[in-house]
Design an enzyme around this catalytic site. Sequence first.
Site, PDB file in Angstrom:
ATOM      1  N   HIS A 256      -7.495   0.663  -6.285  1.00 62.63           N
ATOM      2  CA  HIS A 256      -7.695  -0.129  -5.067  1.00 62.63           C
ATOM      3  C   HIS A 256      -8.451  -1.407  -5.467  1.00 62.63           C
ATOM      4  CE1 HIS A 256      -7.827  -1.160  -0.979  1.00 62.63           C
ATOM      5  NE2 HIS A 256      -8.624  -0.238  -0.479  1.00 62.63           N
TER       6      HIS A 256
ATOM      7  N   GLN B 266     -10.297  -3.772  -2.920  1.00 61.10           N
ATOM      8  CA  GLN B 266     -11.554  -3.206  -2.436  1.00 61.10           C
ATOM      9  C   GLN B 266     -12.696  -3.548  -3.389  1.00 61.10           C
ATOM     10  OE1 GLN B 266     -12.129  -1.252   0.472  1.00 61.10           O
ATOM     11  NE2 GLN B 266     -14.206  -1.819  -0.122  1.00 61.10           N
TER      12      GLN B 266
ATOM     13  N   ASP C 293     -16.924   7.685  -1.479  1.00 52.12           N
ATOM     14  CA  ASP C 293     -15.655   7.556  -0.736  1.00 52.12           C
ATOM     15  C   ASP C 293     -15.339   8.942  -0.174  1.00 52.12           C
ATOM     16  OD1 ASP C 293     -13.185   6.687   0.218  1.00 52.12           O
ATOM     17  OD2 ASP C 293     -12.228   6.598  -1.747  1.00 52.12           O
TER      18      ASP C 293
ATOM     19  N   CYS D 227     -16.080   2.170   0.954  1.00 55.04           N
ATOM     20  CA  CYS D 227     -14.926   1.329   1.311  1.00 55.04           C
ATOM     21  C   CYS D 227     -14.535   1.490   2.776  1.00 55.04           C
ATOM     22  CB  CYS D 227     -13.754   1.649   0.396  1.00 55.04           C
ATOM     23  SG  CYS D 227     -13.168   3.356   0.519  1.00 55.04           S
TER      24      CYS D 227
ATOM     25  N   ARG E 182       0.875  -1.177   0.000  1.00 56.99           N
ATOM     26  CA  ARG E 182       0.000   0.000   0.000  1.00 56.99           C
ATOM     27  C   ARG E 182       0.904   1.217   0.000  1.00 56.99           C
ATOM     28  NH1 ARG E 182      -5.169   1.753   3.598  1.00 56.99           N
ATOM     29  NH2 ARG E 182      -6.056   0.367   2.043  1.00 56.99           N
TER      30      ARG E 182
ATOM     31  N   ARG F 164     -13.732  -8.043   2.378  1.00 53.86           N
ATOM     32  CA  ARG F 164     -12.311  -7.846   2.058  1.00 53.86           C
ATOM     33  C   ARG F 164     -11.539  -9.119   2.403  1.00 53.86           C
ATOM     34  NH1 ARG F 164     -10.018  -2.815   1.874  1.00 53.86           N
ATOM     35  NH2 ARG F 164      -8.217  -4.031   1.176  1.00 53.86           N
TER      36      ARG F 164
HETATM   37  N1  NVA Z   1      -9.721   7.008  -1.399  1.00 61.10           N
HETATM   38  C1  NVA Z   1      -9.316   6.611  -0.081  1.00 61.10           C
HETATM   39  C2  NVA Z   1      -9.563   5.154   0.140  1.00 61.10           C
HETATM   40  C3  NVA Z   1      -9.163   4.630   1.482  1.00 61.10           C
HETATM   41  C4  NVA Z   1      -9.405   3.174   1.634  1.00 61.10           C
HETATM   42  C5  NVA Z   1      -7.853   6.956   0.108  1.00 61.10           C
HETATM   43  O1  NVA Z   1      -7.074   6.769  -0.832  1.00 61.10           O
HETATM   44  O2  NVA Z   1      -7.473   7.431   1.189  1.00 61.10           O
HETATM   45  N1   CP Z   2     -11.088   0.306   2.708  1.00 60.18           N
HETATM   46  C1   CP Z   2      -9.807   0.223   3.115  1.00 60.18           C
HETATM   47  O1   CP Z   2      -8.891  -0.053   2.345  1.00 60.18           O
HETATM   48  O2   CP Z   2      -9.644   0.431   4.451  1.00 60.18           O
HETATM   49  P1   CP Z   2      -8.274   0.647   5.236  1.00 60.18           P
HETATM   50  O3   CP Z   2      -7.704   1.950   4.774  1.00 60.18           O
HETATM   51  O4   CP Z   2      -8.654   0.626   6.663  1.00 60.18           O
HETATM   52  O5   CP Z   2      -7.337  -0.481   4.872  1.00 60.18           O
END
Ligand code: NVA
Ligand code: CP
Length: 325
Positions: free
Chosen positions: A149, A152, A244, A284, A122, A312
């Site tokens: 993602h 997700q 989101d 998400c 990540r 997930r």
């Molecule tokens: N769009 C959000 C998703 C988090 C799971 C981010 O990138 O922070």
């Molecule tokens: N939806 C998601 O990826 O959650 P986290 O940021 O908690 O991993």
Amino acid sequence: MELYDFAFAEKLEKMIASYRGRDFLSMNDLTGEEIEEVLDLASELKIRQKKGIPTPILKGKTLAMIFSKNSTRTRVSFEVGMVQLGGYPLFITAGDSQLSRGEPIADTARVLSRMVDGIMIRTYSHSEVEELAHYADVPVINGLTDYEHPCQIMADLMTIKEHKGQLKGLKVAWVGDGNNVCHSLMIGAAKVGMEVAVATPPGYEPDEKVSLIAQKETSRWGTKLLLTHDPVAAVTGADVVVTDVWASMGQEAESAERVKVFQPYQVNGELVSYAKEDFIFLHCLPAHRGEEVTSEVIDGEHSVVFDEAENRLHAQKAILTLLLG
Ligand code: NVA
Ligand code: CP
């Protein structure tokens, strides 16, 4: 494989043969048929887990999990998923590793490949993940970049299928920022034959390359892709409404500006009144109640966000099984 269920083991062997060793960086790494196949396996693994049937498919295998951004769901689902599959997850924060002291991603990839059976990462830049995958000899899984993602969206599609019984022919509406989660949703939903409608503020549209992929996939199915700045147009007649956060990780400095720009895109009772009567709401998570979604919607009877979060685990267990198995 220590599985007493020989029929399941035999079926898995056949499936794994066409996935083993592959990376999962983008929803575009799977065909529509493969997405459905992975989701079927995810459902089977979910049932087995609920029944308490052990599935030590990855016994003795290890997964390095590199995090440059915060996480609750992604970390816990990958970690628990590996343990349930009989394997071992290693949680590595980029800040505690040599990555933050400038060790090249290519060297990191080559070193980890000598020790582990798979890498989940990540981070911010998608090209960093592509570089890691290029230099790694083991499968690399994208656990979120600024661009996509995909894990997700596997969970999201699984959740839609559970609640609606099908994917093909349903309309999914995205309301919000046209970035990572939106990109993966557009590609994934289009590939499985869904109609896709995306409403973003001007200047926050999805990337053109993603739109072209989604356009190609929807044409193949004879369904529609709508890109609009009008949230009502997107949500009208939708079976699934998704949003989101307005400021993603790494965009915290833009939060105040984004709250103003995205206000007309809030998913609230008025907006979802344009969706089908039996629509479901996905997010998400983590969510900001009162910003991108009101409590009325996210805590309301159409919301399936906690089924989505649970999935997930099951969806990623299927992905891990197929790539690392
Ligand atoms: N769009 C959000 C998703 C988090 C799971 C981010 O990138 O922070
Ligand atoms: N939806 C998601 O990826 O959650 P986290 O940021 O908690 O991993």
